[in-house]
Design an enzyme around this catalytic site. Structure first.
Site, PDB file in Angstrom:
ATOM      1  N   GLU A 144      57.128  26.972  36.132  1.00 27.43           N
ATOM      2  CA  GLU A 144      57.466  28.106  35.580  1.00 27.43           C
ATOM      3  C   GLU A 144      58.634  27.688  34.661  1.00 27.43           C
ATOM      4  O   GLU A 144      58.942  28.505  33.282  1.00 27.43           O
ATOM      5  CB  GLU A 144      58.071  29.111  36.414  1.00 27.43           C
ATOM      6  CG  GLU A 144      57.009  29.608  37.238  1.00 27.43           C
ATOM      7  CD  GLU A 144      55.724  30.235  36.562  1.00 27.43           C
ATOM      8  OE1 GLU A 144      56.056  30.949  35.757  1.00 27.43           O
ATOM      9  OE2 GLU A 144      54.675  29.701  36.732  1.00 27.43           O
ATOM     10  N   SER A 433      12.769  57.677  64.305  1.00 28.94           N
ATOM     11  CA  SER A 433      12.621  57.764  65.414  1.00 28.94           C
ATOM     12  C   SER A 433      13.720  57.222  66.482  1.00 28.94           C
ATOM     13  O   SER A 433      13.599  57.383  67.881  1.00 28.94           O
ATOM     14  CB  SER A 433      11.287  56.975  65.941  1.00 28.94           C
ATOM     15  OG  SER A 433      10.168  57.353  65.240  1.00 28.94           O
TER      16      SER A 433
END
Length: 725
Positions: A144, A433
């Protein structure tokens, strides 16, 4: 006398005063020459008049500009100094800036106390530049701001370099690379000292977007704030603020949270490869998060290793070693287990303690990661090996204990998710079902028996407002007199409808609702065939009620919720066993009937070697939904399969792929578990149609062994004397 005159004649004092010697011509000539030289006219300029005017004007302009610039610089320096001084006085102690979250975090633990998921904004705890791994500190600086320890908060060289790069790439001078120092980035993370105020901002997202603005005015403020920080804090203190507040993907705020999230260790313990991966996240946290794409994250870490090597932080050998053995996710991070389950549990507690919490919260859950993995592997196996390539069909799985404690949840084919649509809890689909066991439960509790006989014959019912309705069996045939066990085993529709009408549709609805089916249930006889909508979670919970002997359950995943660092729960389990719905005897008969469904009926594909299984298949009209619901003595599991847009499935029924998914899931779940027998009746022989006189004709109740009044009286006496429910 003569000697005296001669002596005077030799004196030379008179020669000093040349002005008194009037007869000497040479001095006059010299004076004349000198006089003429003094009076000699100046050499005339050879430059044209216009040129001289222009040159003079330029000199005047330059002199004026110098005066203006110097005065302006002095004023700017004065204003800058005053601004820096003012901000300096407003900066709080560094310890107040380390945790800048507006929201808290939620850590979810499985049934064994192990972390399996995180939600909210994670913060692993305060760290400093002195306590983190030196490799991590070096990786951040190398990535950085390599001049971090040399500048005064702003790097003119860095800004000039960024402008040059932006222009060379065809962008504006301030678009793209900003040349910001680590101090400026920290100032931006602090939003230049402006705290988040919910009353002033529409959302935290809008607030953060404003903090990231790149306008010239914002940049100037950022410069002033950065210089004030440099005056107020040491370099390591600024770096500490940055390391605690930087967002690093997957909800991790700060390097301690990220190290715990991705590697399961503290930021003080990360090695060179792990440090490089963490530092690499700063460029684009979501894109490079290893939980999203590990390979891409490792490639980014390779660039960070190169920067560290070029700047002398690591040797060539260390770089080669780290590149050859890149960072890997921890087992927990790799699994990313229970994403659907975690999202569901987050909705179980109040929002101010879950989704919108401002505190750090820990939730103990019912999730079993072994069972969760089994469900995920089963789903993946079926879709990779038995579903055609390119199919958009979806599936969902829920596994729970008989008391409603959810052990696993898969809400779709995409497994490692957060915030995705959960088909297990959010999709309302017709169960077909798979609903029939509730019809038989009502009938058994009202006097019918597993060996009662009913006629499977043509049936037409007059539905008020709709006219005549004629149900059909799946095979389009009629089978005459059948026992209830055979009717359920073969999933005949006509006996189920006749039975529902006989015991009363309202009673069927009541039983289903008490078992946990909360959806609006159909009013007509189609209710018996699963025409109503339900969720997979509701259906699985209802089947758990059958397994546990007839008591309702409320599915739950949250066991307790507490603040981090406090062992006193703020809230506890909200679910589990409820009131009794049917008698234990009725439940045992129903389980036996459902056992026959798997043994030699429609659910044969769900059989497990050496383990008793009971269940029921379900397929809706046009095969838009396919289900298999079943259980062993230990666990209940439900499977749904279908398309999100209700497109009919091709060649799929509940007895097919859903039953196979169930089988693959439960075979893995039951591996290594001592099988227990199902809690069911065990007749000496299967029921048969032995007495045709005991047959229900056209919906009459001829097949019951007791009537409704007898059953109600039995329940009442049992409640009074303790021999019933």
């Amino acid at each position: 006398m003569t000697g005296q005159k001669r002596g005077r004649g030799k004196l030379v004092a008179e020669r000093r005063y040349k002005a008194t010697n009037k007869t000497s011509p040479k001095p006059k000539a010299k004076r004349a020459t000198t006089k003429k030289a003094r009076r000699a006219p100046k050499r005339k300029s050879t430059q044209p008049f216009v040129v001289r005017v222009v040159v003079g004007f330029v000199r005047w302009i330059l002199r004026a500009l110098w005066i203006i610039i110097s005065r302006t610089a002095l004023v700017v320096a004065l204003i800058l100094g005053l601004s820096v001084g003012y901000i300096y006085t407003t900066l709080p102690p560094v310890t107040d800036l380390l945790d800048g979250r507006a929201r808290g975090s939620v850590t979810l633990l499985d049934r064994n106390g192990s972390i399996f998921a995180w939600r909210g904004e994670q913060f692993g705890g305060q760290i400093t530049a002195d306590t983190v791994s030196p490799h991590l500190k070096n990786a951040i600086v190398a990535t950085e701001d390599r001049r971090f320890y040399k500048h005064f908060g702003v790097s003119p060289r860095g800004i000039a370099s960024a402008i040059k790069i932006n222009l060379s790439e065809g962008r504006g001078p301030l678009s793209g690379h900003g040349g910001s120092t680590l101090t400026q980035q920290t100032a931006k993370l602090l939003c230049l000292g402006v705290p988040y105020d919910p009353t002033e901002w529409e959302s935290q997202t809008a607030y953060e977007a404003d903090c990231r603005q790149g306008t010239i005015a914002r940049k100037l403020k950022e410069v002033v704030y950065a210089m004030a920080m440099e005056a107020r804090y040491s370099k390591d203190e600024i770096l500490s603020i940055y390391m605690n507040r930087a967002y690093l993907g997957a909800g991790a705020n700060g390097f301690e949270a990220a190290a715990q999230r991705y590697f399961g260790k503290s930021a003080a313990e990360v090695n060179i490869a792990e440090s490089a991966m963490l530092a690499g996240l700063l460029t684009a946290p979501s894109r490079y998060a290893p939980t999203n794409n590990l390979k891409r994250s490792q490639e980014r870490a390779g660039i960070v290793l190169l920067l560290m090597n070029q700047q002398g932080f690591i040797t060539d050998a260390e770089r080669a070693e780290a590149k050859a053995h890149p960072a890997e996710l921890s087992e927990t991070a790799e699994k990313r287990a229970g994403g659907y389950f975690a999202d569901w549990v987050m909705g179980a507690g109040p929002d101010f303690l879950t989704r919108d919490t401002t505190e750090d919260v820990v939730i103990d859950t019912t999730l079993d990661q072994r069972i969760q993995t089994a469900a995920e592997e089963a789903l993946t196996y079926i879709f990779e090996n038995k579903v055609r390539a390119g199919s958009k069909a979806q599936a969902a799985i829920v596994v729970m204990s008989a008391d409603g404690a959810v052990r696993a949840m898969v809400g779709g084919r995409k497994l490692k998710v957060s915030g995705a649509f959960n088909r297990a809890t959010q999709a309302r689909r017709q169960p077909g079902s798979a609903f029939k066991p509730f019809v038989y439960a009502a009938a058994l509790d009202l006097g019918w028996s597993y060996d009662s006989v009913i006629m499977d014959e043509p049936l037409t019912l007059d539905i008020p407002g709709s006219g005549p309705w004629t149900p059909q069996n799946y095979d389009r045939k009629f089978h005459g007199a059948v026992t209830l066990t055979d009717a359920l085993r073969n999933s005949f529709n006509i006996p189920a409808v006749k039975l529902a009408v006989d015991v009363g549709l309202e009673n069927v609805r009541t039983v289903a609702e008490m078992f946990g089916i909360e959806s609006d249930l159909a009013q007509g006889p189609a209710l018996a065939l699963g025409a109503s909508e339900s969720t997979l979670l509701e259906m699985t919970g209802a089947y758990a009620g059958i397994l546990n002997g007839g008591s309702s359950v409320t599915p739950y995943g949250l066991k307790s919720l507490r603040l981090k660092g406090d062992n006193t729960p703020l809230m506890g389990q909200d679910g589990g066993l409820g009131e009794r719905v049917i008698t234990p005897e009725s439940a045992q008969e129903l389980i036996y009937m459902m056992y026959n469904v798997v043994q030699n009926g429609t659910g044969r594909r769900a059989q497990l070697d050496g383990i008793e299984v009971a269940g029921k298949t379900g397929t809706t009209q046009a095969a838009r939904d396919a289900w298999f619901m079943g259980f062993t003595a230990d666990y209940v599991a439900g499977v749904w399969m279908g398309y999100d847009d209700n497109t009919p499935l091709t060649g799929v029924t509940g007895s097919g792929l859903p039953a196979e998914i169930w089988h693959e899931t439960m075979s893995r779940v039951m591996a290594g578990v001592d099988p227990k027998p199902l809690p069911m009746i065990r007749p000496s022989a299967p029921p048969t149609v032995a007495d045709q006189s005991n047959v229900a004709q056209s919906g009459t109740a001829g097949g019951r062994k007791t009537d409704k009044a007898d059953n109600v009286l039995r329940d009442l006496l049992g409640a009074i004397f303790g021999t019933g429910n």
